[in-house]
Scaffold this motif. Structure first.
Motif: not given
Length: 671
Positions: A620-632, A643-644, A653-662
């Motif tokens: 599984r691979f997740d990425i996050k890109l963030a930009k800070g702003f406001g006062a120091t 995500q994913s 359970h391989e036959e029953s459930f799938r974790h969906e991308p977000r």
């Protein structure tokens, strides 16, 4: 040896107020965000990991934020050896190395030192906690049995979720997230302005998500959660601190099977309420000696009813109402007698209750009581050697008298490295379900089906463990390394087994009740019993590398193997430990307050037990890109998290459930 042991009272004072302590000579920021942070959870005393008698991973605020995780259980993917899974028919679940199932009963979970495991199953209702990821300062994970410090059920590990100090922020903040699938989350946090004897924080939020779509005609799940959480801390005197915390969660779960396969569990709505109250008084005598007294209460209520049916059988009313409570009173005293001797003693009493017509086939309240005494002695005969001996003696209605001892040796190899040898015993006491359950489907005085039944006397599970660990800090490289080899021998493994009242092939050992229907609608019953022994051993590695101007990398790696130690009826138990388990979080600070992070999570083929099944090797691979702003120095930020990236993958359970991308966008504004 790098020695920075601190008393719990002084430590809680620092956490609660965020101010410097003359005894510590440092702020709480210095204590917890140094290259080698102080930990609380290994022995109930604040100490350097180099001195701790158990292996501890600290997941700090930077790692939590960079991971992009918005659910608390997901954060544990960053701890070496920890397995995390979600499924639509109940709460998400966790395990350490293996033996994981739908109810995660073998790990004790704390919030600011209070136990939050539910007495019904012994699990944690992760999605229902009156707490947001944004409120967490750090998570300490003890990666092995720790019954010597916390008694029964600190069986395969301890997770201590430590919230942000009330004085670490001021003013107000708005946190909002929106994305797919149906992610809607808005929260408000209000903080005291400081400069007064009373510090406080109040947070409120509402979130929704579609966690699972029906896959292969299996169940689906959507949730709504409203959360209120508050904390107050006040110094009554320079030595006395009072902390008060309380919170509530109100939610709705919509889950169940589609009409074609609904059988006894159609799509339905369940309402839940969860609450807690935690009051603590800490009296500090000096930096390493204090007395603490704390009380906490937690309650949980689930309301849900539906019409159950199977095939052409007529529908009958089913009721899933459950009420549980826990009340706990605990006192603790620590004393530093001289540079060589440090002693901790304490005692506690607990009362658990559960009430459910469905799960116990009675209207009465089930009650279980427990008391315990605990203590440890740390002796440093020479500068390079620290010896810790400790244990917990307790009495529980469901397990009798238990003693969980530990002996640990810490050898300082250099100022920044140490070798640890430890051994001990820990137990897992049976839960209400394993000791008292009689789950039935009834109509007009007839029992149409029996599901879980605790008709046999069961004993607590037991583990004997030993481990050797090496910890080192290399300041010039910005590198921390934590590795260990562990060997654990489990006995009296407590599990459920399928039996039948109408077939002699696997006949139930307990006769059916007189009002049992003939033939029954369901004859697949689950009886709890102690059923075998096994050995688990493996190797863990944790690496934290941080260089200013370059970034940070956190690597967790575990290699695990389980083998039978006698007869084990569930063949999947041996396969419940993945041979290899990896997590890698890369954090890169970019110009103009941009930050990029990448998370990678891998496990080889494995099996989840009890309602779970085989899952293949996955990445599984997740990425996050963030930009800070406001006062120091502000935490104002806009981010996009995915995500994913590889798409849906088999979950639990391989036959029953799938974790969906977000994918979702997040905004934090403070003022």
């Amino acid at each position: 040896m790098r020695r920075r042991q601190l008393g719990m009272g002084a430590l809680l004072a620092a956490i609660g107020t965020g101010v410097s302590s003359s005894g510590l000579g440092q702020t709480d920021s210095d204590l917890f965000f140094d290259d080698l942070p102080i930990v609380l959870t290994a022995s109930r005393m604040a100490q350097s990991p180099l001195d701790a008698p158990a292996p501890v991973t600290v997941i700090d605020r930077e790692a939590i934020d960079a991971s992009g995780f918005t659910e608390i259980h997901d954060i544990l993917r960053l701890a070496p050896g920890f397995l995390v899974a979600d499924w639509p028919d109940g709460s998400p679940t966790i395990a350490n190395h293996g033996v994981g199932d739908a109810y995660g009963r073998r790990i004790k979970v704390l919030v600011d030192g209070r136990t939050i495991n539910n007495p019904l199953w012994g699990n944690v209702n992760w999605q229902d906690m009156p707490l947001r990821v944004d409120d967490i300062e750090r998570i300490e994970v003890v990666r092995g049995p720790n019954g010597a410090a916390y008694g029964a059920n600190a069986f395969q590990g301890v997770v201590n979720i430590i919230t942000r100090a009330t004085a670490s922020e001021s003013g107000a903040a708005l946190i909002a997230r929106v994305g797919e699938p149906n992610i809607r989350d808005v929260g408000v946090r209000l903080n005291s302005r400081g400069g007064t004897p009373l510090d406080w924080r109040i947070t409120a939020s509402r979130r929704t998500a579609d966690n699972f779509d029906s896959y292969n005609e299996q169940s689906s799940e959507s949730i709504v959660r409203k959360v209120l959480n508050s904390q107050f801390s006040a110094h009554l005197s320079p030595q006395d601190l009072i902390r008060l915390q309380f919170g509530v969660t109100a939610g709705v779960d919509r889950r169940g099977y589609p009409p074609a396969t609904a059988n006894n569990y159609p799509i339905r709505s369940e309402k839940l309420d969860e609450s807690y109250l935690h009051v603590a008084w800490i009296r500090s005598f000096d930096a390493e000696s204090e007395f603490s007294l704390q009380y906490y209460h937690q309650g949980r209520s689930v309301r849900g009813d539906w019409l159950a049916g199977k095939g052409n059988d007529p529908l009958v009313p089913a009721n899933g109402d459950i009420d549980t409570t826990r009340d706990d009173l605990e006192l603790q005293l620590t004393r530093r007698f001289n540079p060589q001797w440090h002693v901790l003693v304490g005692a506690g009493v607990r009362r658990d209750t559960a009430e459910s017509e469905r799960y116990f086939s009675t209207g009465r309240t089930i009650v279980a009581r427990q008391w315990q005494t605990f203590g440890s002695v740390t002796w440093q005969p020479v500068q390079a050697l620290s010896i810790n001996a400790g244990g917990t003696f307790e009495r529980h209605d469901y397990s009798g008298s238990l003693f969980s001892p530990r002996l640990a040796f810490n050898f300082a190899l250099t100022e920044n490295s140490a070798l640890r040898l430890s051994t001990g015993i820990a137990y897992r006491a049976p839960s209400f379900m394993e000791s008292d359950s009689f789950e039935t489907l009834q109509n007009d005085g007839k029992i149409l089906g029996i599901f879980y039944r605790a008709g046999l006397k069961v004993e607590p599970e037991k583990v004997r463990y030993s481990e050797i660990g090496y910890l080192a800090r290399f300041p010039a490289l910005g590198l921390n390394v934590d590795t260990r080899y562990f060997h654990e021998r489990y006995s009296r493994y407590l599990d459920d087994q399928t039996c039948s009242y109408t077939s002699s092939r696997r006949a139930c050992r307990v006769p059916p009740p007189e009002n049992f229907a003939n033939p029954p609608r369901s004859d697949r019953n689950f009886m709890f019993l102690n059923s075998g022994a096994f050995v688990m051993h493996g190797l863990e590695l944790g690496v934290d590398w941080k260089v200013a101007g370059i970034g940070r990398a956190l690597l967790s790696q575990a290699f695990v193997k389980i083998r039978e130690d006698g007869y084990v009826p569930d063949a999947s138990l041996v396969d419940s430990a993945p041979a290899s388990l990896t997590s890698l979080l890369l954090i890169k600070e970019l110009p103009q307050r941009w930050r990029f992070s990448l998370g990678y999570y891998h496990n080889s083929e494995m099996s989840w037990l009890n309602d779970g099944g085989k899952v293949p090797a996955r990445d599984r691979f997740d990425i996050k890109l963030a930009k800070g702003f406001g006062a120091t120095g502000s935490e104002d930020e806009f981010s996009i998290t995915a995500q994913s990236l590889g798409g849906a993958y088999p979950e639990f359970h391989e036959e029953s459930f799938r974790h969906e991308p977000r994918i979702f966008a997040s905004l934090r504004l403070g003022w």
